[in-house]
Enzyme design. Structure first.
Site, PDB file in Angstrom:
ATOM      1  N   ASN A  10      -3.730  12.098  -5.048  1.00 41.88           N
ATOM      2  CA  ASN A  10      -4.848  11.250  -4.632  1.00 41.88           C
ATOM      3  C   ASN A  10      -4.403  10.477  -3.388  1.00 41.88           C
ATOM      4  OD1 ASN A  10      -6.928   9.479  -4.283  1.00 41.88           O
ATOM      5  ND2 ASN A  10      -6.623   8.363  -6.202  1.00 41.88           N
ATOM      6  N   TRP A  11      -4.904  10.909  -2.268  1.00 34.45           N
ATOM      7  CA  TRP A  11      -4.468  10.296  -1.003  1.00 34.45           C
ATOM      8  C   TRP A  11      -5.061   8.906  -0.780  1.00 34.45           C
ATOM      9  CZ3 TRP A  11      -4.857  14.614   3.322  1.00 34.45           C
ATOM     10  CH2 TRP A  11      -3.986  15.677   2.980  1.00 34.45           C
ATOM     11  N   LYS A  12      -6.091   8.564  -1.542  1.00 40.07           N
ATOM     12  CA  LYS A  12      -6.792   7.291  -1.353  1.00 40.07           C
ATOM     13  C   LYS A  12      -7.246   7.182   0.121  1.00 40.07           C
ATOM     14  CE  LYS A  12      -4.268   5.583  -5.272  1.00 40.07           C
ATOM     15  NZ  LYS A  12      -3.659   4.512  -6.011  1.00 40.07           N
ATOM     16  N   HIS A  95     -12.128   6.169 -10.667  1.00 35.94           N
ATOM     17  CA  HIS A  95     -10.781   5.644 -10.409  1.00 35.94           C
ATOM     18  C   HIS A  95     -10.802   4.121 -10.576  1.00 35.94           C
ATOM     19  CE1 HIS A  95      -7.083   4.537  -8.426  1.00 35.94           C
ATOM     20  NE2 HIS A  95      -6.684   5.777  -8.649  1.00 35.94           N
ATOM     21  N   GLU A  97      -9.543   1.819  -8.937  1.00 32.92           N
ATOM     22  CA  GLU A  97      -9.793   1.062  -7.705  1.00 32.92           C
ATOM     23  C   GLU A  97     -11.291   0.974  -7.430  1.00 32.92           C
ATOM     24  OE1 GLU A  97      -7.098   3.307  -5.283  1.00 32.92           O
ATOM     25  OE2 GLU A  97      -5.426   2.391  -6.357  1.00 32.92           O
ATOM     26  N   GLU A 165      -4.782   6.641 -16.388  1.00 28.21           N
ATOM     27  CA  GLU A 165      -4.085   5.856 -15.369  1.00 28.21           C
ATOM     28  C   GLU A 165      -4.096   4.378 -15.759  1.00 28.21           C
ATOM     29  OE1 GLU A 165      -3.935   8.024 -11.362  1.00 28.21           O
ATOM     30  OE2 GLU A 165      -5.793   6.893 -11.397  1.00 28.21           O
ATOM     31  N   GLY A 171       0.400   1.933  -8.248  1.00 32.38           N
ATOM     32  CA  GLY A 171       0.871   1.324  -7.005  1.00 32.38           C
ATOM     33  C   GLY A 171       1.841   0.175  -7.212  1.00 32.38           C
ATOM     34  N   SER A 211       2.266   5.426 -10.537  1.00 33.39           N
ATOM     35  CA  SER A 211       3.654   5.404 -10.069  1.00 33.39           C
ATOM     36  C   SER A 211       4.461   6.623 -10.518  1.00 33.39           C
ATOM     37  CB  SER A 211       4.357   4.113 -10.489  1.00 33.39           C
ATOM     38  OG  SER A 211       3.713   2.994  -9.907  1.00 33.39           O
ATOM     39  N   GLY A 232      -0.531   9.060  -6.536  1.00 34.65           N
ATOM     40  CA  GLY A 232      -0.966   8.348  -5.344  1.00 34.65           C
ATOM     41  C   GLY A 232       0.114   8.397  -4.275  1.00 34.65           C
ATOM     42  N   GLY A 233       0.852   7.304  -4.164  1.00 34.36           N
ATOM     43  CA  GLY A 233       1.839   7.134  -3.091  1.00 34.36           C
ATOM     44  C   GLY A 233       2.731   8.345  -2.849  1.00 34.36           C
TER      45      GLY A 233
HETATM   46  P1  13P Z   1       0.348   5.598  -7.441  1.00 36.13           P
HETATM   47  O1  13P Z   1       0.973   6.918  -7.748  1.00 36.13           O
HETATM   48  O2  13P Z   1       0.510   5.187  -6.011  1.00 36.13           O
HETATM   49  O3  13P Z   1       0.777   4.538  -8.418  1.00 36.13           O
HETATM   50  O4  13P Z   1      -1.235   5.772  -7.641  1.00 36.13           O
HETATM   51  C1  13P Z   1      -1.686   6.384  -8.784  1.00 36.13           C
HETATM   52  C2  13P Z   1      -3.121   6.627  -8.649  1.00 36.13           C
HETATM   53  O5  13P Z   1      -3.917   5.706  -8.581  1.00 36.13           O
HETATM   54  C3  13P Z   1      -3.578   8.012  -8.540  1.00 36.13           C
HETATM   55  O6  13P Z   1      -4.950   8.111  -8.624  1.00 36.13           O
END
Ligand code: 13P
Length: 250
Positions: A10-12, A95, A97, A165, A171, A211, A232-233
């Site tokens: 997930n590149w956000k 998600h 967020e 999640e 994050g 994470s 994510g990251g």
């Molecule tokens: P991180 O891997 O950066 O914690 O993010 C997870 C996430 O929200 C994937 O959708």
């Protein structure tokens, strides 16, 4: 039936078109011999580039959100038909967020899930508790509510993936332990079993996200009820994403 294993990045809100091109070119060789399916969830503006670069390989492209109406006066929104037409195969829905910052609710998540599945897209539905909810001991109640409402009106789980999640792990560098993550994923499977029966539940792909990185992926992905990751990251670095893909064995 065993669930399909899926590693999704997930590149956000990251990567311009030029950056997208470079990252995908670096991910393609890592995905080539993957034992799992590889999905990249990219910003709307990168969808076309991502689809064009991946159409011959085994990487699937996802959008990170959609609207539930077909068309109309919804400034700034994108419909599921627009996503289908551009070549996206998946869409991430709910998600945390989006729930936290953009007013997404269980009800809008459900409307989006139904619209996306009807259009022929596959969905990755995100659920998970906040730190406060975990500390109050209501993780199961929260997750069960999110799962049940998201799936109202969904007849078959064939094109549905659920991503667990925990919000406190996203994050933050604080990953759920292998056992914590597996326990909630197993609980999600039980919840789904009560509605759809044993065979649909045992065939459902349930991912863990929060994470996940090159170091902890193997432990998490070895858990019996974790069938992949939503990353994510670490998905923004081809090297790290490649290690996670390689850790996802059948
Ligand atoms: P991180 O891997 O950066 O914690 O993010 C997870 C996430 O929200 C994937 O959708």
């Amino acid at each position: 039936m065993k669930p399909r294993k899926i590693i999704a990045g997930n590149w956000k809100m990251n990567n311009t078109r030029a950056q997208t091109r470079e990252l995908i070119e670096n991910i393609i060789p890592k995905a080539e011999n993957a034992a799992c399916e590889v999905v990249i969830c990219v910003p709307f503006t990168d969808l076309e580039t991502a689809v064009n670069l991946t159409h011959t390989g085994n990487i699937r492209v996802a959008a990170q959100n959609c609207h539930f109406e077909k068309s109309g006066a919804f400034t700034g929104e994108i419909s599921v038909d627009m996503l289908k037409e551009i070549g996206a195969e998946y869409v991430v829905i709910g998600h945390s967020e989006r729930r936290q910052y953009f007013g997404e609710t269980d009800v809008t998540v459900n409307k989006k899930v139904v619209a996306a599945l009807e259009s022929g897209l596959s969905v990755i539905v995100c659920v998970g508790e906040t730190l406060d909810e975990r500390e109050q001991g209501i993780t199961r109640e929260v997750v069960a509510r999110q799962v049940k409402i998201a799936l109202i009106g969904v007849k078959s789980l064939e094109n549905t993936v659920i991503a667990y999640e925990p919000v406190w792990a996203i994050g933050t560098g604080k990953t759920a332990t292998d056992d914590q993550a597996n326990e909630v994923c197993a609980f999600i499977r039980e919840t789904v079993k009560d509605i759809y029966g044993e065979s649909a539940a045992s065939g459902l792909t349930i991912q863990y996200g929060g994470s996940m990185n090159a170091k902890n992926a193997a432990g998490l992905l070895a858990q019996p009820d974790i069938n992949g990751g939503l990353i994510g990251g670490a998905s923004l670095k081809a090297e790290d994403f490649g290690v996670i893909i390689a850790a996802c064995t059948l």
